[in-house]
Design a protein around this motif. Structure first.
Motif, PDB file in Angstrom:
ATOM      1  N   PHE A   1      23.412   8.456   3.403  1.00 23.22           N
ATOM      2  CA  PHE A   1      23.618   8.569   1.959  1.00 23.22           C
ATOM      3  C   PHE A   1      25.099   8.558   1.609  1.00 23.22           C
ATOM      4  O   PHE A   1      25.484   8.087   0.541  1.00 23.22           O
ATOM      5  N   GLY A   2      25.942   9.088   2.485  1.00 23.38           N
ATOM      6  CA  GLY A   2      27.380   9.060   2.243  1.00 23.38           C
ATOM      7  C   GLY A   2      27.924   7.646   2.228  1.00 23.38           C
ATOM      8  O   GLY A   2      28.758   7.291   1.380  1.00 23.38           O
ATOM      9  N   ILE A   3      27.462   6.819   3.142  1.00 22.48           N
ATOM     10  CA  ILE A   3      27.888   5.413   3.175  1.00 22.48           C
ATOM     11  C   ILE A   3      27.390   4.673   1.935  1.00 22.48           C
ATOM     12  O   ILE A   3      28.135   3.926   1.299  1.00 22.48           O
ATOM     13  N   ILE A   4      26.138   4.910   1.589  1.00 23.26           N
ATOM     14  CA  ILE A   4      25.594   4.274   0.383  1.00 23.26           C
ATOM     15  C   ILE A   4      26.349   4.744  -0.855  1.00 23.26           C
ATOM     16  O   ILE A   4      26.688   3.946  -1.737  1.00 23.26           O
ATOM     17  N   GLY A   5      26.649   6.033  -0.930  1.00 23.89           N
ATOM     18  CA  GLY A   5      27.400   6.572  -2.064  1.00 23.89           C
ATOM     19  C   GLY A   5      28.807   6.004  -2.155  1.00 23.89           C
ATOM     20  O   GLY A   5      29.317   5.750  -3.250  1.00 23.89           O
ATOM     21  N   ALA A   6      29.445   5.788  -1.009  1.00 22.91           N
ATOM     22  CA  ALA A   6      30.788   5.200  -1.009  1.00 22.91           C
ATOM     23  C   ALA A   6      30.752   3.767  -1.522  1.00 22.91           C
ATOM     24  O   ALA A   6      31.627   3.354  -2.302  1.00 22.91           O
ATOM     25  N   VAL A   7      29.748   3.010  -1.124  1.00 23.99           N
ATOM     26  CA  VAL A   7      29.620   1.632  -1.607  1.00 23.99           C
ATOM     27  C   VAL A   7      29.343   1.620  -3.107  1.00 23.99           C
ATOM     28  O   VAL A   7      29.952   0.837  -3.854  1.00 23.99           O
ATOM     29  N   VAL A   8      28.457   2.487  -3.563  1.00 23.95           N
ATOM     30  CA  VAL A   8      28.175   2.574  -5.004  1.00 23.95           C
ATOM     31  C   VAL A   8      29.427   2.999  -5.765  1.00 23.95           C
ATOM     32  O   VAL A   8      29.725   2.470  -6.846  1.00 23.95           O
ATOM     33  N   GLY A   9      30.187   3.938  -5.213  1.00 22.94           N
ATOM     34  CA  GLY A   9      31.408   4.392  -5.857  1.00 22.94           C
ATOM     35  C   GLY A   9      32.445   3.297  -5.996  1.00 22.94           C
ATOM     36  O   GLY A   9      33.096   3.165  -7.050  1.00 22.94           O
ATOM     37  N   ILE A  10      32.613   2.479  -4.976  1.00 28.23           N
ATOM     38  CA  ILE A  10      33.610   1.401  -5.055  1.00 28.23           C
ATOM     39  C   ILE A  10      33.155   0.299  -6.004  1.00 28.23           C
ATOM     40  O   ILE A  10      33.949  -0.260  -6.749  1.00 28.23           O
TER      41      ILE A  10
END
Length: 103
Positions: free
Chosen positions: A37-46
């Motif tokens: 979820f952290g990786i997915i959240g980072a992609v969504v954030g960028i």
């Protein structure tokens, strides 16, 4: 004073859970789901930063993207840890307690 709380018994062969059983250690599920979820959240954030940021220079874009990655990644880790904890508790390992009749 006697312990009136029901306790689980050890398996007859005393080997515990095998590695092939369908149980998951709760700490592993929390860590694994939090990372995903952290990786997915980072992609969504960028992606959200690129779509919504109002930056004029290259350094401003980089700074905004770093902030977006950190914000999205940390939110993803928190939410992933929550879901991992729920999943780990529902499907996790239950450690059998020993009975000591000599007490």
């Amino acid at each position: 004073m006697e312990d009136s709380e029901p306790q689980s018994q050890l398996p007859e062969d005393h080997t515990g859970h095998s590695s092939r059983s369908g149980t998951i250690d709760p700490s592993e599920s929390v860590t694994g789901v939090a990372i995903v979820f952290g990786i997915i959240g980072a992609v969504v954030g960028i992606v959200a930063t690129i779509l919504t940021a109002d930056a004029s220079g290259g350094l401003e874009w980089i700074a905004c993207c770093i902030i977006g990655v950190l914000a999205g990644g940390s939110a993803g880790i928190v939410i992933g840890g929550l879901f991992g904890a729920i999943f780990g508790v529902l499907r996790g390992v239950t450690v059998p307690t020993l009975r000591h009749p000599e007490r």
